[in-house]
Design a protein around this motif. Structure first.
Motif, mmCIF file in Angstrom:
data_model
loop_
_atom_site.group_PDB
_atom_site.id
_atom_site.type_symbol
_atom_site.label_atom_id
_atom_site.label_comp_id
_atom_site.label_asym_id
_atom_site.label_seq_id
_atom_site.Cartn_x
_atom_site.Cartn_y
_atom_site.Cartn_z
ATOM 1 N N ARG A 78 0.823 -1.210 0.000
ATOM 2 C CA ARG A 78 0.000 0.000 0.000
ATOM 3 C C ARG A 78 0.854 1.256 0.000
ATOM 4 N NH1 ARG A 78 -4.350 0.052 4.615
ATOM 5 N NH2 ARG A 78 -4.742 2.052 3.561
ATOM 6 N N TYR A 132 -1.953 7.712 -0.532
ATOM 7 C CA TYR A 132 -2.747 6.498 -0.721
ATOM 8 C C TYR A 132 -3.981 6.498 0.165
ATOM 9 C CZ TYR A 132 -1.411 4.417 3.731
ATOM 10 O OH TYR A 132 -1.273 4.150 5.062
ATOM 11 N N GLN A 133 -3.878 7.138 1.366
ATOM 12 C CA GLN A 133 -5.039 7.177 2.262
ATOM 13 C C GLN A 133 -6.142 8.064 1.693
ATOM 14 O OE1 GLN A 133 -3.235 8.606 5.812
ATOM 15 N NE2 GLN A 133 -2.258 6.660 6.318
ATOM 16 N N ALA A 142 -7.773 6.250 -1.391
ATOM 17 C CA ALA A 142 -8.525 5.044 -1.022
ATOM 18 C C ALA A 142 -9.887 5.370 -0.428
ATOM 19 C CB ALA A 142 -7.708 4.215 -0.027
ATOM 20 N N GLN A 194 -13.232 8.313 -4.540
ATOM 21 C CA GLN A 194 -13.318 7.450 -5.726
ATOM 22 C C GLN A 194 -14.645 7.650 -6.456
ATOM 23 O OE1 GLN A 194 -12.612 3.526 -4.195
ATOM 24 N NE2 GLN A 194 -10.393 3.855 -3.990
ATOM 25 N N ASN A 205 -1.868 9.420 -7.822
ATOM 26 C CA ASN A 205 -2.266 8.026 -7.613
ATOM 27 C C ASN A 205 -2.119 7.194 -8.887
ATOM 28 O OD1 ASN A 205 -3.244 5.973 -5.866
ATOM 29 N ND2 ASN A 205 -5.257 6.104 -6.807
#
Length: 1498
Positions: free
Chosen positions: A663, A1425-1426, A1429, A1434, A1492
């Motif tokens: 991750r 990434y946090q 995610a 999204q 990302n």
């Protein structure tokens, strides 16, 4: 006066002599005395050496310098005043030099064997009894059977015989020698008594270490006497008649010196190895004496009688030791003990941090095997006079286990400047050994050939002196931090003597010079070259003469705490471990590698319990934790180190990083923010210690550039691994650095991993950042998932743990000697702290010089983080005449009061070995000041510090002490640096201004600082700032003039000059109120225009600077003073009664000049008519600039506090105010035949005024408006106010389009909304030469691929999209200047979403709401990434499909077959090869930004 050079010495006057002495560099005080004594040339030649010492008072170093120079004078015929060296030197037989006879001569008592050898089967004189107490009695032991035994049995047998013989000699007060390898008992044997047979000796240390039995055999009170009397063994080679080595004779001398033995007799418990128990058993105490040639025990009645004769024997020994009046006493030394004392300063072990400079000559091949002791030393520099050293000598052997930088003597100093810092940096002085070939380097292609003695003196001496002078500079090597070691290994030449002489002069004494020579002849020859002024007896005290190099090697190794013999291990990916070679570790200059078996090579024999306790106590007193502390606790040599609860938190974070490796990007960051003194550094190192057997760990040396650290970190990761894709992560500790350095390091590591192409992507590095902060919890809230806060407050669990530990420590140590831990256990409670310090200071002599020094150190420690005062500087203050060398620490301790010892902590630089002190904690330092300064002010102490000649003597830029003084007076606090608050001045100057309320004292301090460092523009600037803050504008102007003289091209100093005039204007304006006189108005206009001129000059200089980020202060300040000037003009009588300012505007905007002011304002007209243009230009520049810094605060000049207002609010307010002021430019009533500049209709102006009031007039205020709750309705009103499109300028068109985009984000269903295609066609009409950053910015999302369109539109869109992206990138880089990527903050205002048309854009403020404010540049860099995610993110954003080509990212354009390149900012997630990828796209003023990036299957 150089004419003396052309005159014979006999014709020199006293002035000529003075000029000659000045050229030598002799101190002025001696030159002055010689001139007063009328020393002419003839007199100079005739003066005896003693005249200079006794009459003139010269010290040793200066005297040597003068006498050597005098000997070289042309025509000088000077006689040496001292007798030559004695020719009666020991000559010893060598192999083959004699024919074997029945009788051979033994080694002279007390002498080193040198080249002496024995013939096998030759006979020594028979064993003897007591002769004259000084001549040794002798005893032989063959030891033939014992040498076949194992080490323990052999040592016990050897020790038993030596100790029995020694006891007998000591009790009889006689000297003696016991010989091993010589026949004693010849019953039933073919050998003769005294016949030399020799014994095999494979390891001499077995016999040397056997004497440690003395400790157990003698009573404790007799240890000192026994060690002093029993000398170290000598090993004499035994050769047979063919010249083959056949063994050794081992001889031990006993010197029964009365000073150790007087009044006592001694008994011993002899060791015996018992086979039954398989261990050494000690006999009962027995007293021995020499009877004839034997050593016999005494018991019963004989013992009483024996004791009665002790005084008589003492008297006989005393008479024997008293030399005859006509002959000097023969000196007998224990050379091993002397060597130990010289190298350890009386301790049991050598200081691992001490630096060594080695001077040596050619080594013989058989001697090189005894050079191991050198490889365990910190060899700073080697002066090597062996031309073959690199190919076959000492250098060759050293390079097999260490790294070194090799130089010739000439090149070592030829290309270096005089600056010590530059010298240390270019030579990597404390990173690698500097190996200097002083007389040739055979085999080197650079052509460095050896030369003869005369040529060397003529060509190389000057380079030698420069090198020695630079190394002995206190900036490079503070006094007491280095030892110069002369190893005389081959015949002495004058070049080596020149080196000795230069070191002797530069170091001012001999205390830090140790000379080792196996040959007394060579040692004497060294001094035969020296001037008569040398004190040979003093230098002999610092010399080891006659000791074999093998013995030197063994002795020194026994004193070294650690040894390179132990292999350092690193963990492998496979689970095994590899050996980290010393040569490879030396290459990792920027890392302190923590090995798997760290500290396991510690010599616990040398590190006794006393030293272990001292190490533990120093840690709890406040010293920084070292690996040895953890190792001692882990091996139960001392108590456990208490752990903060945060240790477990950090360990859990590291484990999570390892478990969720996929991750993370290639580099993860964990932050520790801690209060000073709360144990943060200890926690960080505990983390490394706990993971050293699971990961590869190292501490980053932050003085090294990030690019170097990256290179070495990659090397550490891949060391001895077969596959670079399968390596263990590396845990790197980065302490006390700014965020920018950490960013740099992260970026460099990411780029390196990209280039390596680690597959599959994995976590490669964990950066553990540990920084001090006064608000650790606030720092933790910024990045809660990556940050641990450590405060002074203890949890209940920690309170119990610390209380228990404190109770245990109180049983072992005085609480005053572990003050930091005591305060920490009490959470640094102010009341407890006050009582504790008060108790310590209770009986302090407050008038002593030591107390004054304590105040100075407390002042620095309390206000300057990580400050200290070197011990050499402290000693210069307390005892100016003292010369202490390496004993400086012990001497300093004696000068301190007991109270100061409790409050000071001693520091040692692990790199240079220099010693320093500071107060144990900044809070304690401030408490000391508050309690000691009852009748004094802190400013008084500071002035005393700045005026103290002893503390400041020889201070040179950029010395560390000067830097601390500078920070005390100059360094401001900023919360962004982790400080408690923001300040206008340094905390100390703020204290003087606000607490002491003494403005004059503050300026005096800064002026003293200015004088201390010579003219320094920044100090002058600071003085000016204090003056104008307290409305003393004339003095402020004088100091800005001084600052400009020193730094004429510094935008910040020019801005300060403008601030002087601006504040001067405001002060004068407030005094005259509404009705100023004509003279007052002229003065005010002059001041205001000067301020604006300074601000414009600051802008111009800032635009030319390339090193730093653009200084925008001048633009903000010019707008402010310009608006104030306009307000002033509106109150002038000529314009005051004109409603709406039409007369004033006519003056400002046209060529019209009213008669009343035509002549009084002659010098102002041109500038006043340009004020409006300057303000408009500044506002436009600021609007663009704020686009790069959305959400940041504007600078109201350099001196304003950043919290005064937000940039967008300020811009909107100033723009509206400016437009409103000039709105009647368009009023037709003022136009009476005069042409106005830029005339327009009044109705349009009214609309534009309203647009700007609603924040819709420029790009930045529109973007800022999006974050407001009612932005949708405001944007509709703004759009209604906009004139027809055909009436808009390019700048206004961009604002209109951005309002439409913003409306789509805020109120998607608004009927006022235009379509994306309608807006894009507006941009098509803009000429390319008029493309501003705003035009390029809106072009990004208007033309971003994804819309259905015809081919013509698509082709135009792709061209404009490429143009916009490239233009923004170039413009952004030019605005941000030549600074690292880490400092270029990139703000994405919009992201590509899942809608269509204008609805496909998502404003960043909306994402911030969904992520709880996590969408910041910092969070996207460190924990992106946090963010990505998050399910809501999204859902809102549309992934863009693209591909990479050799690390470059592309997408499909609007036209088929056309590709558009997308810059990659966060490279860690980008593929470096050719792959399909998806990513999110953001739109910023630096161009499109990819976030990302994820690889997708083809």
């Amino acid at each position: 006066m150089d004419e003396y050079k052309n005159l014979p010495v006999n014709h020199w006057t006293e002035d000529h002599v003075r000029a000659w002495l000045v050229s030598l560099g002799l101190k002025e005080q001696y030159i002055k005395k010689l001139h007063e004594e009328e020393v002419t040339g003839p007199v100079l030649k005739q003066l005896p050496d003693t005249y200079f010492r006794d009459t003139i008072g010269m010290k040793g170093g200066q005297l040597v310098l003068l006498l050597r120079a005098r000997m070289r004078l042309p025509g000088a015929d000077l006689k040496n005043e001292t007798a030559g060296h004695s020719e009666n030197q020991l000559t010893e037989p060598t192999v083959g030099s004699q024919v074997l006879t029945e009788q051979i001569k033994p080694r002279p008592f007390g002498k080193e064997p040198g080249t002496l050898t024995y013939r096998k089967h030759g006979c020594l004189p028979p064993e003897t009894g007591i002769i004259d107490l000084i001549s040794p009695c002798r005893e032989f032991k063959s030891l033939a059977d014992a040498v076949k035994l194992d080490e323990v049995r052999l040592q016990s047998k050897f020790a038993k015989e030596v100790i029995r013989f020694a006891c007998g000699c000591m009790n009889m007060r006689t000297n003696g020698t016991i010989h091993f390898g010589v026949m004693d008992n010849v019953n039933n044997s073919t050998f003769k008594h005294g016949e030399v047979i020799g014994i095999p000796v494979e390891d001499q240390s077995i016999y040397i270490e056997a004497l440690k039995y003395i400790k157990n055999c003698f009573e404790e009170k007799s240890h000192e006497a026994a060690h002093a009397c029993v000398q170290s063994p000598h090993f004499i080679k035994v050769f047979d008649q063919q010249g083959t080595l056949s063994g050794y004779v081992v001889e031990v001398d006993i010197v029964s010196s009365l000073c150790f033995l007087k009044g006592n007799y001694y008994g011993v418990r002899l060791p015996n190895f018992k086979e039954e128990s398989n261990k050494v058993i000690y006999d009962k105490v027995t007293i021995y004496q020499r009877v004839g040639a034997s050593t016999e025990s005494i018991d019963g009645q004989k013992l009483i009688e024996f004791g009665k004769h002790i005084p008589k024997r003492d008297l006989m020994r005393e008479e024997a030791e008293t030399p005859p009046p006509s002959s000097p006493a023969e000196i007998r030394e224990n050379l091993a003990r002397k060597l130990s004392m010289l190298l350890t300063c009386g301790r049991n072990y050598m200081d691992d941090n001490l630096q060594y400079i080695l001077v040596t000559s050619k080594w013989k091949p058989e001697e090189l095997q005894h050079s191991t002791f050198l490889f365990n030393m910190n060899l700073l520099c080697v002066f090597d006079f062996d031309a073959d050293s690199e190919s076959s000598g000492l250098c060759h052997k050293y390079l097999s286990s260490h790294e070194a930088n090799l130089y010739s003597l000439q090149k070592y100093m030829d290309d270096t400047k005089n600056c010590p810092d530059e010298f240390m940096k270019s030579r990597q002085l404390f990173e690698k050994t500097n190996w200097i070939f002083c007389n040739g380097r055979r085999g080197y292609l650079g052509g460095e050939e050896a030369c003869d003695e005369k040529m060397w003196i003529r060509t190389q001496t000057k380079y030698l002196r420069k090198a020695v002078s630079m190394l002995c500079n206190e900036t490079v090597l503070p006094k007491g931090s280095c030892l110069v070691l002369f190893l005389l290994m081959s015949p002495i030449e004058q070049a080596l003597c020149e080196t000795f002489h230069d070191f002797y002069i530069e170091m001012n004494d001999h205390e830090d010079i140790v000379c080792i020579s196996e040959s007394e002849e060579q040692y004497n020859k060294l001094f035969s070259f020296m001037p008569a002024s040398y004190d040979a007896s003093e230098l002999k005290n610092n010399s080891i003469v006659g000791m074999k190099i093998s013995h030197v090697d063994t002795t020194i190794q026994s004193l070294q705490l650690s040894s390179i013999k132990l292999e350092r291990h690193l963990l492998l990916y496979s689970g095994g471990h590899c050996t980290l070679k010393t040569t490879d570790e030396d290459k990792l200059l920027s890392l302190e590698v923590l090995s798997e078996n760290q500290c396991e090579n510690t010599n616990l024999v040398s590190l006794n319990q006393e030293q272990i306790s001292e190490t533990e106590r120093n840690f709890y007193h406040g010293s920084k934790v070292a690996w040895i502390n953890f190792w001692l606790a882990e091996t139960k040599q001392c108590g456990d180190i208490p752990e903060r609860d945060s240790l477990e938190e950090v360990q859990t974070m590291v484990l999570e990083c390892l478990q969720q490796s996929a991750r993370w990007d290639s580099v993860a960051i964990i932050n520790i923010c801690h209060h000073p003194g709360s144990g943060g550094s200890t926690v960080a190192r505990q983390v490394l210690w706990s993971f050293r057997k699971r990961l590869r760990c190292a501490v980053v040396k932050t003085s090294c550039p990030a690019v170097n650290v990256c290179e070495h970190a990659i090397s550490l990761r891949e060391y001895e691994e077969k596959d670079r894709n399968c390596c263990l992560p590396v845990l790197l500790l980065v302490e006390d650095t700014e965020e920018e350095y950490l960013d740099d390091l992260k970026q460099e590591l990411e780029k390196a991993i990209d280039a390596i192409k680690v597959s599959p992507p994995a976590l490669c590095f964990i950066l553990l950042s540990c920084n001090r902060s006064y608000e650790p919890e606030k720092m933790c809230r910024a990045l809660p998932l990556q940050t641990v806060a450590i405060t002074h407050r203890l949890t209940e669990k920690e309170k119990l743990l610390f209380a228990k530990k404190l109770e245990n420590l109180r049983k072992k140590y005085n609480p005053d000697l572990m003050l930091t831990f005591v305060l920490m256990a009490n959470e640094f409670d102010p009341e407890y702290q006050r009582e504790f310090v008060s108790k310590i200071l209770q009986d302090l002599d407050r008038n002593s010089r030591a107390t004054l020094l304590l105040k100075y150190i407390a002042l620095l420690s309390g206000y300057v983080q990580n400050s200290y005062v070197s011990l050499s500087r402290c000693l210069a203050f307390l005892a100016p005449q003292a010369t202490t060398g390496r004993f400086i620490h012990l001497f300093f301790q004696r000068l301190l009061s007991e109270q100061a010892k409790f409050l000071l902590i001693h520091l040692k630089d692990s790199r240079t070995g220099s010693l320093a002190v500071r107060i144990i904690h900044p809070l304690v330092a401030k408490e000391i000041l508050s309690q000691l300064l009852i009748d004094e002010k802190q400013s008084d102490i500071a002035i005393g510090l700045l005026q103290d000649e002893q503390l400041l003597k020889d201070i040179e830029v950029p010395r560390t002490f000067f830097r601390f003084l500078r920070d005390l007076l100059m360094k401001r606090c900023k919360k962004v640096w982790g400080d408690e608050l923001d300040t206008l001045f340094s905390p100390f100057i703020e204290h003087v201004l606000k607490i002491e309320e003494n403005y004059e004292q503050a300026t005096r301090l800064l002026e003293l600082g200015y004088e201390l460092v010579a003219p320094d523009g920044y100090f002058a600037q600071q003085v000016a700032r204090v003056h104008y803050t307290y409305k003393n504008f004339k003095e402020a102007r004088e100091w800005t003039t001084k600052a400009k003289f020193q730094l004429p091209h510094n935008s910040y100093i020019l801005d300060t000059e403008g601030q002087v005039f601006r504040r001067w204007f405001s002060e004068q304006r407030a005094k005259v109120q509404k009705n100023p006189t004509a003279e007052e108005v002229c003065e005010l206009i002059d001041i205001a225009l000067k301020a604006m001129s300074c601000f414009r000059e600051s802008q111009e200089v800032a635009g030319r600077q390339t090193e730093w980020c653009m200084n925008s202060a001048g633009y903000f300040s010019e707008v402010n003073i310009g608006m104030e000037l306009l307000e002033l003009l509106s109150t002038v009588d000529t314009f005051a009664y004109d409603s709406g300012h039409s007369e004033l505007l006519k003056y400002l905007c046209t060529d019209y000049i009213p008669e009343e002011i035509k002549y009084p304002w002659t010098s102002f007209h041109s500038n006043l008519k340009n004020v409006r243009n300057w303000i408009y230009r500044d506002l436009e520049w600021i609007s663009e600039d704020l686009s790069y810094y959305r959400g940041t605060k504007a600078h109201e000049g350099e001196e304003s506090t950043r919290s005064s207002y937000h940039g967008c609010d300020w811009l909107a307010t100033k723009t509206t105010k400016c437009i409103k002021f000039f709105q009647e430019v368009w009023d037709t009533s003022l136009n009476k035949g005069t042409t106005l500049r830029d005339a327009d209709s009044g109705g349009l102006l009214s609309k534009w005024t309203k647009i700007y009031k609603l924040r819709g007039g420029n790009v930045n205020t529109i973007l800022h408006l999006l974050s407001k709750k009612d932005s949708g309705s405001k944007l509709e009103r703004i759009i209604d106010l906009y004139p027809p499109i055909s009436c808009l300028t390019t700048y206004q068109l961009v604002s209109y389009i951005l309002c439409q985009v913003a409306l789509a984000c805020s109120l998607p269903s608004s009927p006022k909304q235009k379509t994306l295609l309608e807006l894009s066609h507006m941009i098509f009409k803009v000429p390319k030469e008029q493309f501003s950053p705003g035009t390029c910015f809106v072009s990004l999302f208007l033309f971003w691929p994804g819309q259905q369109c015809d081919k013509e539109w698509a082709d135009k869109a792709d061209k404009l999209l490429t143009l916009a992206s490239e233009t923004l990138k170039e413009r952004y880089d030019s605005r941000k200047k030549n600074i690292p990527q880490r400092q270029k903050r990139i703000q994405s205002y919009f992201f590509l979403g899942n809608g269509d048309g204008l609805n496909r854009f998502v404003n960043s403020s909306k994402l911030n709401k969904e992520t709880g404010g996590a969408l910041t540049e910092q969070s996207l860099r460190w924990s992106g990434y946090q963010v990505w995610a998050n399910p809501q993110v999204q859902k809102l954003l549309r992934p863009v499909q693209g591909w990479t080509e050799r690390g470059k990212l592309y997408i499909q354009g609007n036209s088929a077959g056309r590709k558009i390149r997308v810059p990659v900012v966060h490279r860690s997630s980008a593929a470096t090869d050719d792959k399909n990828v998806t990513f999110y796209i953001g739109f910023s003023f630096s161009g499109p930004v990819a976030y990302n990036i994820r690889t997708t299957p083809s």
